[in-house]
Design an enzyme around this catalytic site. Structure first.
Site, short mmCIF file in Angstrom:
data_model
loop_
_atom_site.label_atom_id
_atom_site.label_comp_id
_atom_site.label_asym_id
_atom_site.label_seq_id
_atom_site.Cartn_x
_atom_site.Cartn_y
_atom_site.Cartn_z
N CYS A 201 -61.63 15.88 5.36
CA CYS A 201 -61.80 16.23 6.77
C CYS A 201 -63.28 16.03 7.08
O CYS A 201 -64.02 15.52 6.24
CB CYS A 201 -61.29 17.63 7.08
SG CYS A 201 -62.12 18.96 6.20
N CYS A 276 -60.82 13.33 10.23
CA CYS A 276 -61.97 12.42 10.11
C CYS A 276 -61.47 10.99 9.97
O CYS A 276 -62.19 10.13 9.47
CB CYS A 276 -62.87 12.78 8.93
SG CYS A 276 -62.31 12.22 7.34
N CYS A 280 -63.13 7.14 8.14
CA CYS A 280 -62.74 6.76 6.78
C CYS A 280 -62.55 5.25 6.67
O CYS A 280 -62.03 4.63 7.58
CB CYS A 280 -61.44 7.45 6.39
SG CYS A 280 -61.69 9.21 6.19
#
Ligand SMILES: Cc1cc2nc3c(=O)[nH]c(=O)nc-3n(C[C@H](O)[C@H](O)[C@H](O)COP(=O)(O)O)c2cc1C
Length: 333
Positions: A201, A276, A280
């Site tokens: 996250c 997130c 990524c």
């Protein structure tokens, strides 16, 4: 997988230093992320028996134990304790570190909290001494075993050498490289090469940490579970720590870590994000999931409890749905 080495000798390039270096190099060669703490050059106060740890599970002494070492011990899969024999015991500097782990002992045995690696972590002892008596390593073995219990590591063996005195003399042993290789390989057996699953996250302070803890608890040692964040916070969310403690899971001293570092080495079999996703990287062949979970940061404990329980259900579903990670190379997901 992380291995932490605790170097207990004050002598640079001494026997313990060289033995531990060889051991950690071998573990690194097996794919472990390794770190050695030069215990004698760190600021570690001895235990003052304030007994705060017995009720609160924390130690008020503000030194490197708090700043770093408790956290490293918590995040380690392997703990390597290395010391010369000093009067049939470990060095005073290493003993100070060991005594300060009374805090972890109290969390485990008095507060009944288990960190999520407690069934997985392994401990190994390296030691050298100048003399040759039968009982030379008895004291150190007892101390090491009790230390490993406190840091929730299973004692997995030792390499000890008698008649080693002058600096670097250990390197003259013809069997050394072979001994170290065999012991390190056995220690890492079943750990190296497991499929890696990353829960991520943004801050790695709440959701991804809970997910990783539940994954370790429910998957046992079949997966190498890591949690990380694209923008790690300075510390984990204390309300999350309290909510997990209600389930007997110890998240204390865990430290948020950067996703980039977690992606080093072999690619993960699965990357599960929760907030997130956009930060990524795309990883071909990696199973990519995004869980829509509310952010518990700054929320009351009731809210965090709900997020905690939802995460546990999702982790169990995930493990049931993917019993054979890593997946086949499928490209885009
Ligand atoms: C303070 C001190 C105490 C020691 N006590 C013992 C001892 O009880 N038994 C022993 O066999 N060697 C003892 N030694 C010798 C060391 O264990 C030995 O020299 C060892 O190889 C040192 O390892 P190092 O190079 O990693 O520091 C002692 C050395 C020192 C400096």
């Amino acid at each position: 997988m992380r291995a932490i080495g605790l170097l207990g000798s004050p002598r640079k390039k001494g026997n313990t230093d060289q033995l531990l270096s060889l051991f950690m190099d071998r573990l690194a060669g097996l794919g472990m992320e390794t770190q050695t703490i030069d215990v004698c050059r760190r600021h570690i106060e001895p235990c003052k028996e304030l007994t705060v740890c017995e009720t609160k599970g924390t130690c008020p002494i503000d030194d490197d134990m708090h700043k770093e070492i408790y956290g490293l011990l918590r995040d380690a899969d392997l703990v390597i304790l290395a010391s010369p024999v000093f009067f049939y015991g470990v060095s005073a500097q290493l003993k100070a570190l060991i005594d300060r782990c009374q805090t972890l002992w109290a969390r485990k045995h008095l507060l009944k909290l288990n960190d999520s690696r407690h069934n997985l972590r392994r401990g190994f002892l390296l030691s050298v001494g100048a003399t040759g008596g039968k009982q030379l390593f008895d004291g150190i073995h007892l101390t090491a075993k009790y230390f490993f219990d406190a840091v929730a590591a299973r004692y997995a063996g030792s390499l000890t050498y008698r008649h080693i005195e002058k600096r670097g003399q250990i390197m003259e042993l013809p069997s050394l490289a072979e001994d170290v290789a065999a012991a390190a390989d056995q220690l890492a057996d079943g750990l190296a090469g497991r499929p890696k699953v990353i829960f991520a996250c943004r801050e790695n302070a709440g959701r991804s940490r809970m997910a990783a803890a539940f994954a370790r608890i429910h998957a046992g040692d079949r997966l190498d579970v890591i949690s990380a964040g694209s923008a790690p916070a300075a510390a984990v969310n204390p309300v999350m720590v309290a909510a997990m403690a209600e389930k007997g899971i110890d998240m204390g001293f865990s430290t948020p870590r950067l996703l980039d570092g977690a992606l080093d080495g072999s690619p993960p079999a699965a990357l599960v994000t929760m907030g997130c996703g956009e930060a990524c990287p795309h990883l071909p062949g990696t199973l990519r999931l995004d869980w829509d979970l509310p952010d518990p940061a700054g929320k009351e404990i009731d809210f965090v409890r709900q997020v905690r329980d939802t995460i546990e259900e999702k982790v169990i579903d995930f493990l049931n749905q993917h019993p054979d990670l890593p997946p086949k190379q499928t490209g885009e997901l």
